[in-house]
Design an enzyme around this catalytic site. Structure first.
Site, PDB file in Angstrom:
ATOM      1  N   LYS A 142      -6.628  -7.284  -0.890  1.00  0.00           N
ATOM      2  CA  LYS A 142      -6.193  -7.054   0.484  1.00  0.00           C
ATOM      3  C   LYS A 142      -7.033  -7.900   1.433  1.00  0.00           C
ATOM      4  O   LYS A 142      -8.269  -7.939   1.340  1.00  0.00           O
ATOM      5  CB  LYS A 142      -6.323  -5.576   0.852  1.00  0.00           C
ATOM      6  CG  LYS A 142      -5.338  -4.672   0.115  1.00  0.00           C
ATOM      7  CD  LYS A 142      -3.915  -4.893   0.584  1.00  0.00           C
ATOM      8  CE  LYS A 142      -2.958  -3.901  -0.051  1.00  0.00           C
ATOM      9  NZ  LYS A 142      -1.577  -4.044   0.460  1.00  0.00           N
ATOM     10  N   LYS A 196       9.784  -2.930  -4.095  1.00  0.00           N
ATOM     11  CA  LYS A 196       9.256  -1.588  -4.302  1.00  0.00           C
ATOM     12  C   LYS A 196      10.427  -0.623  -4.358  1.00  0.00           C
ATOM     13  O   LYS A 196      11.302  -0.637  -3.484  1.00  0.00           O
ATOM     14  CB  LYS A 196       8.299  -1.203  -3.176  1.00  0.00           C
ATOM     15  CG  LYS A 196       7.076  -2.116  -3.098  1.00  0.00           C
ATOM     16  CD  LYS A 196       6.167  -1.779  -1.928  1.00  0.00           C
ATOM     17  CE  LYS A 196       4.957  -2.713  -1.897  1.00  0.00           C
ATOM     18  NZ  LYS A 196       4.077  -2.465  -0.740  1.00  0.00           N
TER      19      LYS A 196
END
Length: 350
Positions: A120, A228
């Site tokens: 991240k 997703k």
């Protein structure tokens, strides 16, 4: 493993209506090992259906229309089952949150051996120096691993080009959603190519949050897409989007329990091709789960299997009454929109 006909109905409603869901719903609040997306507790509403468990856990800031995709996916898991798998072992990446560089070895240790790591970056309040140090720590710990970075749309175009040019020095497999919008993705991709910076661009939010998830492919704004299950409305809906986009796909999760990860594994198992390790190892970021046999990586992969949800863990991590009521109210609202035909796959109908 639950299966269904080759041409099942699109994700929709369960036969018993909302009362059936309310009767069986269980709401849990699971502690995180580290802060992720700004949260330290992950809440989820779980639904046991005749074919398995489904998970409804859109983040609290999502509106009811956007949350409907998550409910459609939960109903698909419990009441329709999953398509037949093409593979039974799914390669996964480790995920390193926006932690200080010195914590990277600790985070990676929870995943065991992995061949790919997602890092991240572009966290609010942090700098490019923080990102570079974190990525360098991952490379130092895993010299041969594929490294991809995820900015969650946190940069503008100039900042993205600057950051990815610098981070490319350690070798990046791809950069996920460096900027928020499709036009920006296309511009970042163009500038990097013009400068000879070998970083592929992956679209995530620009697939699942757009009114048309295929816009990014039509605009030539990405080299691959991240899909997703929950935000896209189920495994079958995600398979359709990948087929129409014509781009390589990476299957990822939305910080799910093992129940949600099971749906992600079903998608990864059903794709015709799986060229990249999947972002389905995030149960390792939770300090607790709803299964005593969690779906976590073993030697860089997760074996496709069903989830045995544990009654004791459901009780131990049951959400407080006020949070349970909040989730049940949300379930009622979202289901009502779906039943009225006002939304489909997380989008309001025009």
């Amino acid at each position: 493993m639950p299966s269904s006909a080759d041409t099942p109905p699109a994700p929709g409603l369960n036969p018993g209506g909302v009362d059936e869901l309310l009767d069986v719903a269980r709401v849990v609040s699971l502690p995180m090992r580290v802060k992720f997306r700004g949260i330290t507790q992950r809440e989820a509403l779980l639904l046991p259906g005749p074919l398995g468990w489904g998970e409804f856990c859109p983040f609290p800031e999502y509106g009811d229309a956007e949350a409907s995709g998550w409910l459609a996916a939960a109903i698909e898991a419990g009441w329709q089952g999953f398509p037949e798998p093409r593979r039974t072992s799914i390669p996964v990446n480790a995920t390193v949150p926006a932690v200080a560089a010195e914590r990277v070895p600790e985070i990676l240790a929870r995943f065991g051996r992995v061949d790919a790591v997602k890092v991240k970056v572009a966290e609010p309040g942090q700098t490019l120096e923080d990102d570079a140090a974190r990525v360098a720590a991952v490379r130092a710990a895993l010299p041969d691993a594929a490294i991809r970075v995820d900015a969650n749309g946190g940069w503008d175009v100039p900042a993205a080009v600057e950051a990815l040019t610098r981070l490319a020095a350690v070798g990046l497999e791809y950069a996920e959603q460096p900027v928020p919008d499709i036009a920006g993705l296309a511009e970042v991709r163009r500038r990097l190519r013009a400068a000879g910076v070998p970083v592929l661009i992956a679209a995530d939010e620009s697939v699942r949050k757009e009114d048309d998830p295929l816009k990014v492919a039509r605009a030539g704004a990405a080299d691959l897409i991240v899909v997703k299950v929950a935000p896209l409305g189920g495994v079958r809906r995600a398979l359709d989007i990948v087929a129409q986009a014509g781009l390589p796909a990476v299957v990822s999760s939305a910080l799910d329990t093992s129940v949600g990860i099971r749906a992600g594994l079903a998608l990864a198992a059903a794709l015709p091709e799986l060229p990249y390790a999947c972002g389905l190892g995030t149960v390792s970021l939770l300090a607790a789960d709803v299964s005593r046999d969690s779906l976590v990586p073993d030697d860089g992969a997760i074996r496709l299997r069903d989830v045995a949800v544990d009654a004791g863990l459901l009780a131990e991590y049951a959400a407080p009454p006020e949070r349970r009521d909040w989730w049940l109210d949300r379930l009622r609202r979202v289901y009502a929109l779906m039943a009225a035909g006002q939304i489909r796959y997380g989008k309001m109908k025009p």
